[in-house]
Design a protein around this motif. Structure first.
Motif, PDB file in Angstrom:
ATOM      1  N   ARG A  62      -0.995  -0.450  19.034  1.00 41.94           N
ATOM      2  CA  ARG A  62      -0.139   0.465  19.808  1.00 41.94           C
ATOM      3  C   ARG A  62      -0.359   1.928  19.424  1.00 41.94           C
ATOM      4  O   ARG A  62       0.066   2.829  20.142  1.00 41.94           O
ATOM      5  CB  ARG A  62       1.328   0.084  19.628  1.00 41.94           C
ATOM      6  N   ILE A  63      -1.008   2.166  18.296  1.00 40.58           N
ATOM      7  CA  ILE A  63      -1.306   3.530  17.861  1.00 40.58           C
ATOM      8  C   ILE A  63      -2.687   3.915  18.381  1.00 40.58           C
ATOM      9  O   ILE A  63      -3.678   3.265  18.082  1.00 40.58           O
ATOM     10  CB  ILE A  63      -1.267   3.640  16.326  1.00 40.58           C
ATOM     11  N   ASP A  64      -2.752   4.965  19.158  1.00 43.44           N
ATOM     12  CA  ASP A  64      -4.023   5.427  19.720  1.00 43.44           C
ATOM     13  C   ASP A  64      -4.826   6.129  18.634  1.00 43.44           C
ATOM     14  O   ASP A  64      -4.460   7.210  18.175  1.00 43.44           O
ATOM     15  CB  ASP A  64      -3.743   6.371  20.884  1.00 43.44           C
ATOM     16  N   SER A  65      -5.923   5.510  18.209  1.00 45.34           N
ATOM     17  CA  SER A  65      -6.797   6.138  17.220  1.00 45.34           C
ATOM     18  C   SER A  65      -8.226   6.225  17.745  1.00 45.34           C
ATOM     19  O   SER A  65      -9.192   6.033  17.014  1.00 45.34           O
ATOM     20  CB  SER A  65      -6.762   5.360  15.891  1.00 45.34           C
ATOM     21  N   VAL A  66      -8.338   6.498  19.046  1.00 54.76           N
ATOM     22  CA  VAL A  66      -9.645   6.667  19.663  1.00 54.76           C
ATOM     23  C   VAL A  66     -10.251   7.974  19.183  1.00 54.76           C
ATOM     24  O   VAL A  66      -9.758   9.053  19.509  1.00 54.76           O
ATOM     25  CB  VAL A  66      -9.544   6.658  21.201  1.00 54.76           C
ATOM     26  N   GLY A  67     -11.274   7.878  18.356  1.00 53.78           N
ATOM     27  CA  GLY A  67     -11.984   9.056  17.884  1.00 53.78           C
ATOM     28  C   GLY A  67     -11.152   9.999  17.045  1.00 53.78           C
ATOM     29  O   GLY A  67     -11.448  11.175  16.949  1.00 53.78           O
ATOM     30  N   GLY A  68     -10.098   9.505  16.404  1.00 54.06           N
ATOM     31  CA  GLY A  68      -9.242  10.350  15.576  1.00 54.06           C
ATOM     32  C   GLY A  68      -7.829   9.795  15.533  1.00 54.06           C
ATOM     33  O   GLY A  68      -7.537   8.717  16.055  1.00 54.06           O
ATOM     34  N   GLY A  69      -6.925  10.536  14.897  1.00 49.26           N
ATOM     35  CA  GLY A  69      -5.538  10.102  14.814  1.00 49.26           C
ATOM     36  C   GLY A  69      -5.309   8.949  13.869  1.00 49.26           C
ATOM     37  O   GLY A  69      -4.279   8.263  13.951  1.00 49.26           O
ATOM     38  N   GLU A  70      -6.239   8.733  12.937  1.00 50.05           N
ATOM     39  CA  GLU A  70      -6.115   7.590  12.033  1.00 50.05           C
ATOM     40  C   GLU A  70      -4.934   7.697  11.074  1.00 50.05           C
ATOM     41  O   GLU A  70      -4.485   6.689  10.532  1.00 50.05           O
ATOM     42  CB  GLU A  70      -7.399   7.391  11.217  1.00 50.05           C
ATOM     43  N   ALA A  71      -4.428   8.908  10.868  1.00 47.81           N
ATOM     44  CA  ALA A  71      -3.309   9.079   9.938  1.00 47.81           C
ATOM     45  C   ALA A  71      -2.109   8.243  10.348  1.00 47.81           C
ATOM     46  O   ALA A  71      -1.402   7.692   9.501  1.00 47.81           O
ATOM     47  CB  ALA A  71      -2.910  10.556   9.849  1.00 47.81           C
ATOM     48  N   ALA A  72      -1.873   8.131  11.652  1.00 50.32           N
ATOM     49  CA  ALA A  72      -0.739   7.337  12.135  1.00 50.32           C
ATOM     50  C   ALA A  72      -0.949   5.849  11.882  1.00 50.32           C
ATOM     51  O   ALA A  72       0.022   5.100  11.729  1.00 50.32           O
ATOM     52  CB  ALA A  72      -0.522   7.593  13.625  1.00 50.32           C
ATOM     53  N   VAL A  73      -2.203   5.400  11.841  1.00 48.33           N
ATOM     54  CA  VAL A  73      -2.508   4.005  11.518  1.00 48.33           C
ATOM     55  C   VAL A  73      -2.388   3.776  10.019  1.00 48.33           C
ATOM     56  O   VAL A  73      -1.885   2.743   9.557  1.00 48.33           O
ATOM     57  CB  VAL A  73      -3.923   3.628  12.000  1.00 48.33           C
ATOM     58  N   ALA A  74      -2.833   4.751   9.249  1.00 47.52           N
ATOM     59  CA  ALA A  74      -2.822   4.613   7.794  1.00 47.52           C
ATOM     60  C   ALA A  74      -1.408   4.556   7.233  1.00 47.52           C
ATOM     61  O   ALA A  74      -1.153   3.869   6.239  1.00 47.52           O
ATOM     62  CB  ALA A  74      -3.586   5.776   7.162  1.00 47.52           C
ATOM     63  N   GLU A  75      -0.468   5.278   7.849  1.00 49.67           N
ATOM     64  CA  GLU A  75       0.869   5.426   7.273  1.00 49.67           C
ATOM     65  C   GLU A  75       1.589   4.097   7.055  1.00 49.67           C
ATOM     66  O   GLU A  75       2.053   3.817   5.932  1.00 49.67           O
ATOM     67  CB  GLU A  75       1.705   6.364   8.142  1.00 49.67           C
ATOM     68  N   PRO A  76       1.710   3.211   8.061  1.00 46.02           N
ATOM     69  CA  PRO A  76       2.403   1.946   7.802  1.00 46.02           C
ATOM     70  C   PRO A  76       1.658   1.034   6.831  1.00 46.02           C
ATOM     71  O   PRO A  76       2.273   0.259   6.088  1.00 46.02           O
ATOM     72  CB  PRO A  76       2.521   1.305   9.192  1.00 46.02           C
ATOM     73  N   LEU A  77       0.333   1.134   6.799  1.00 44.36           N
ATOM     74  CA  LEU A  77      -0.446   0.312   5.877  1.00 44.36           C
ATOM     75  C   LEU A  77      -0.254   0.782   4.442  1.00 44.36           C
ATOM     76  O   LEU A  77      -0.087  -0.033   3.521  1.00 44.36           O
ATOM     77  CB  LEU A  77      -1.921   0.352   6.266  1.00 44.36           C
ATOM     78  N   ALA A  78      -0.283   2.102   4.245  1.00 41.09           N
ATOM     79  CA  ALA A  78      -0.048   2.648   2.906  1.00 41.09           C
ATOM     80  C   ALA A  78       1.355   2.279   2.410  1.00 41.09           C
ATOM     81  O   ALA A  78       1.543   1.939   1.233  1.00 41.09           O
ATOM     82  CB  ALA A  78      -0.223   4.163   2.934  1.00 41.09           C
ATOM     83  N   ARG A  79       2.320   2.349   3.307  1.00 39.71           N
ATOM     84  CA  ARG A  79       3.692   2.016   2.933  1.00 39.71           C
ATOM     85  C   ARG A  79       3.810   0.558   2.481  1.00 39.71           C
ATOM     86  O   ARG A  79       4.457   0.248   1.476  1.00 39.71           O
ATOM     87  CB  ARG A  79       4.618   2.284   4.119  1.00 39.71           C
ATOM     88  N   ARG A  80       3.148  -0.334   3.196  1.00 36.74           N
ATOM     89  CA  ARG A  80       3.192  -1.749   2.835  1.00 36.74           C
ATOM     90  C   ARG A  80       2.494  -2.008   1.501  1.00 36.74           C
ATOM     91  O   ARG A  80       2.980  -2.782   0.674  1.00 36.74           O
ATOM     92  CB  ARG A  80       2.548  -2.607   3.941  1.00 36.74           C
ATOM     93  N   LEU A  81       1.350  -1.382   1.302  1.00 34.53           N
ATOM     94  CA  LEU A  81       0.621  -1.595   0.056  1.00 34.53           C
ATOM     95  C   LEU A  81       1.389  -1.043  -1.141  1.00 34.53           C
ATOM     96  O   LEU A  81       1.409  -1.656  -2.216  1.00 34.53           O
ATOM     97  CB  LEU A  81      -0.762  -0.956   0.155  1.00 34.53           C
ATOM     98  N   GLU A  82       2.032   0.099  -0.984  1.00 38.89           N
ATOM     99  CA  GLU A  82       2.861   0.633  -2.061  1.00 38.89           C
ATOM    100  C   GLU A  82       3.996  -0.334  -2.397  1.00 38.89           C
ATOM    101  O   GLU A  82       4.307  -0.564  -3.577  1.00 38.89           O
ATOM    102  CB  GLU A  82       3.439   1.988  -1.649  1.00 38.89           C
ATOM    103  N   ALA A  83       4.623  -0.898  -1.372  1.00 36.76           N
ATOM    104  CA  ALA A  83       5.722  -1.843  -1.595  1.00 36.76           C
ATOM    105  C   ALA A  83       5.245  -3.092  -2.326  1.00 36.76           C
ATOM    106  O   ALA A  83       6.025  -3.750  -3.033  1.00 36.76           O
ATOM    107  CB  ALA A  83       6.360  -2.220  -0.264  1.00 36.76           C
ATOM    108  N   ALA A  84       3.945  -3.438  -2.170  1.00 38.90           N
ATOM    109  CA  ALA A  84       3.389  -4.617  -2.836  1.00 38.90           C
ATOM    110  C   ALA A  84       2.892  -4.309  -4.246  1.00 38.90           C
ATOM    111  O   ALA A  84       2.355  -5.195  -4.918  1.00 38.90           O
ATOM    112  CB  ALA A  84       2.246  -5.196  -2.007  1.00 38.90           C
ATOM    113  N   GLY A  85       3.036  -3.062  -4.691  1.00 31.06           N
ATOM    114  CA  GLY A  85       2.662  -2.707  -6.054  1.00 31.06           C
ATOM    115  C   GLY A  85       1.326  -2.028  -6.202  1.00 31.06           C
ATOM    116  O   GLY A  85       0.855  -1.829  -7.329  1.00 31.06           O
ATOM    117  N   PHE A  86       0.705  -1.634  -5.104  1.00 29.34           N
ATOM    118  CA  PHE A  86      -0.583  -0.947  -5.178  1.00 29.34           C
ATOM    119  C   PHE A  86      -0.382   0.534  -5.479  1.00 29.34           C
ATOM    120  O   PHE A  86       0.601   1.147  -5.042  1.00 29.34           O
ATOM    121  CB  PHE A  86      -1.337  -1.074  -3.847  1.00 29.34           C
TER     122      PHE A  86
END
Length: 363
Positions: A13-37
């Motif tokens: 649902r996050i448009d990362s066509v040729g850019g905008g990856e920060a919006a994709v990275a944010e929920p993934l980083a949040r989940r990994l931090e919660a798992a102890g990374f």
């Protein structure tokens, strides 16, 4: 829907066509931090942020995927490209196969691994930007010193969960011919760059790599992809350019290859490097390969190499040349197509494969 499928839908649902990856990275980083990374952001450009996340001690296993997607194309989509619609066992959307399903699966598997029993192998998650345009994010990650040594590198690119053992390298070059412009009715006063380029293109067609085919990667290849020259019909062109796509196999030195081609083309042209990514290959009997197969990855079969290149070409040196396996839930034939989809059972299976292989590896 299972957690990994819902995460995949969230990413689509996050448009990362040729850019905008920060919006994709944010929920993934949040989940990994919660798992102890321990999570570090890779700021490549405004709005283009990757992630490097580390868990555990010792030399880690590295799981990697890219967050960008390719353009949608000119055709209409039956399913909204960012709607993440489900129809039967298929999840539709740009990036569903290439490769947001793979990214979601490796993150969920990493969470499961970090929360599992004690004495687990260390993990590093590397989520890159700009892979589709020549592995730009991975190159910059390494320049910033964000990626370290690894005991195994798993790339979650689309393979329908087959364990592929490598891919060809890519050496993309621009051939440049320069001349002198003049009126088209007086060509003797000019120096025609197109003629120079034409002679060079003919030499490229007959270029001899001088080595036998790799038993699995096949033979190296060369192709002239584009040719441009001149500004109008009644002027002698003073500039002409062509792009050359060389696909190489392990053991080929790209610097030596460029020099051989330069000599073959003669002194009328110059070469500019556009992309320089080496081939990668892993022994089928490597313990890292065996762990993935034991965990449920499909065997490589008669065609054990990917047809595309991956960030592994860039990451392998920084990681210390570990064994590399390309294995992801996406459908290879769905990459970059209209109405791209991924089979939902494969996404769920990928989590089992990744988590299972990590559990089989000694700490």
């Amino acid at each position: 829907m299972t957690d990994v499928v819902e995460l995949t839908r969230e990413l689509i649902r996050i448009d990362s066509v040729g850019g905008g990856e920060a919006a994709v990275a944010e929920p993934l980083a949040r989940r990994l931090e919660a798992a102890g990374f321990e999570v570090r952001a890779h700021a490549y450009a405004p709005g283009r942020t990757g992630v490097v996340a580390r868990w555990g001690t010792g030399v880690p296993v590295t799981l990697t995927g890219h967050l960008d997607t390719v353009p949608l194309g000119g055709q209409d989509w039956t399913y909204g490209p960012h709607a993440a619609e489900v129809d039967g066992d298929r999840l539709y959307g740009r990036g569903s196969s290439d490769m947001k399903a793979g990214v979601a699966a490796l993150v969920v598997a990493a969470e499961r691994h970090a929360r599992g029993p004690a004495h687990r192998t260390a993990l590093e998650i590397v989520l890159t930007v700009g892979e589709e345009t020549g592995c730009e994010g991975a190159i910059d990650m390494i320049a910033q010193g964000l990626v370290g040594r690894s005991r195994g590198l798993l790339v979650a690119e689309p393979t329908a969960n087959r364990a592929l053992l490598g891919h060809k390298g890519a050496l993309w070059l621009k051939v440049i011919a320069q001349g002198r412009t003049a009126h088209g009715s007086m060509p003797h006063l000019g120096d025609n760059a197109v003629y120079k380029l034409a002679r060079a293109v003919g030499a490229v067609e007959h270029f001899d790599f001088g080595l036998p085919a790799h038993p699995w990667l096949g033979a190296p290849s060369v192709n002239v992809g584009t040719v441009h020259g001149g500004i109008n019909v009644n002027s002698v062109p003073d500039l002409a350019e062509a792009t050359v796509d060389m696909r190489t196999v392990t053991g080929q030195d790209h610097a030596e290859l460029r020099e051989r081609l330069r000599k073959e083309l003669g002194g009328e042209t110059s070469l500019e490097v556009l992309t320089d990514l080496p081939a990668v290959w892993t022994d089928p009997d490597d313990p890292f390969v065996r762990a993935l197969l034991a965990a449920g990855a499909s065997p490589p079969g008669d065609h054990p190499a990917a047809s595309y290149f991956t960030d592994a070409s860039v990451l392998t040196t920084a990681c210390g040349a570990p064994p590399i396996v390309i294995c992801g839930p996406g459908e290879p034939e769905q990459a970059h197509v209209t109405d791209e989809y991924c089979e939902i059972p494969r996404i769920e299976k990928a989590v089992e494969i990744y988590a299972g292989a990590l559990a089989l590896l000694a700490p």
